[in-house]
Design a protein around this motif. Sequence first.
Motif, PDB file in Angstrom:
ATOM      1  N   PHE A  35       0.835  -1.191   0.000  1.00  0.00           N
ATOM      2  CA  PHE A  35       0.000   0.000   0.000  1.00  0.00           C
ATOM      3  C   PHE A  35       0.873   1.245   0.000  1.00  0.00           C
ATOM      4  O   PHE A  35       1.975   1.236   0.518  1.00  0.00           O
ATOM      5  N   TYR A  37       0.373   5.421   1.103  1.00  0.00           N
ATOM      6  CA  TYR A  37      -0.466   6.441   1.721  1.00  0.00           C
ATOM      7  C   TYR A  37       0.224   7.793   1.613  1.00  0.00           C
ATOM      8  O   TYR A  37       1.454   7.882   1.637  1.00  0.00           O
ATOM      9  N   GLN A  39       0.360  11.688   3.350  1.00  0.00           N
ATOM     10  CA  GLN A  39       0.013  12.493   4.519  1.00  0.00           C
ATOM     11  C   GLN A  39       0.378  13.946   4.255  1.00  0.00           C
ATOM     12  O   GLN A  39       1.538  14.345   4.359  1.00  0.00           O
ATOM     13  N   MET A  45      -4.237  10.826   6.924  1.00  0.00           N
ATOM     14  CA  MET A  45      -3.640   9.760   6.136  1.00  0.00           C
ATOM     15  C   MET A  45      -4.603   9.401   5.012  1.00  0.00           C
ATOM     16  O   MET A  45      -5.759   9.062   5.258  1.00  0.00           O
ATOM     17  N   PHE A  47      -5.262   7.032   1.639  1.00  0.00           N
ATOM     18  CA  PHE A  47      -4.895   5.848   0.862  1.00  0.00           C
ATOM     19  C   PHE A  47      -4.756   6.227  -0.612  1.00  0.00           C
ATOM     20  O   PHE A  47      -5.610   6.924  -1.175  1.00  0.00           O
ATOM     21  N   PHE A  91       4.016   7.252   2.553  1.00  0.00           N
ATOM     22  CA  PHE A  91       4.380   6.035   3.276  1.00  0.00           C
ATOM     23  C   PHE A  91       4.028   4.803   2.464  1.00  0.00           C
ATOM     24  O   PHE A  91       2.930   4.704   1.909  1.00  0.00           O
ATOM     25  N   PHE A 105       4.500  -0.147   8.330  1.00  0.00           N
ATOM     26  CA  PHE A 105       4.849   0.999   7.490  1.00  0.00           C
ATOM     27  C   PHE A 105       6.349   1.219   7.414  1.00  0.00           C
ATOM     28  O   PHE A 105       7.095   0.858   8.320  1.00  0.00           O
TER      29      PHE A 105
END
Lengths: 115, 111
Positions: A35, A37, A39, A45, A47, A91, A105
């Motif tokens: 995944f 993400y 920020q 956060m 997706f 991330f 993460f």
Amino acid sequence: AQKITQTQPGMFVQEKEAVTLDCTYDTSDPSYGLFWYKQPSSGEMIFLIYQGSYDQQNATEGRYSLNFQKARKSANLVISASQLGDSAMYFCAMREPNRDDKIIFGKGTRLHILP
Amino acid sequence: DADVTQTPRNRITKTGKRIMLECSQTKGHDRMYWYRQDPGLGLRLIYYSFDVKDINKGEISDGYSVSRQAQAKFSLSLESAIPNQTALYFCATSGGAGELFFGEGSRLTVL
């Protein structure tokens, strides 16, 4: 041992250029999910994109694509035609459903888009 | 209203105090997580839960405890807060694919 490695603490990129954010991972399980993400400075956060280990195609979501190189255990995020609003922390994360199924993460990459 | 709600959003406390951070969700997910974020360290998993009877330690559970009071509620406690627990704490939920849905975060400062 670090499971998710993001080697770029910070990057500066000119607006409208493409950006590649690096992510390598470590697992011996054939089944896993990756995944990304975002920020922004506001802190939430968001997706962006998901890649399953058995997916035949690289994942894409709008301007985001995931360059998945399974043999190299690499899952780089590519942002095409970067925009000022892409400035944020990014991330990479991994899930191993057949193991402990937790989601881990990396340390993140701070991307700065320059006008 | 947010799907994942954290309270309080900001808290300043003193060393040795007990603190509880609460998380509730309306997404109907079984899986819930607590992470802490520190500059340069990314998000680190504290505890996670797959249902009310299934609670698991994450990467950094020492000094923390959790309670899953219901499917929708997952609380994080610091029994005796210390300054190095100053951080931004996130609660998250996930459905089948594993995509996480995050709360807005709780900023905790321990003096």
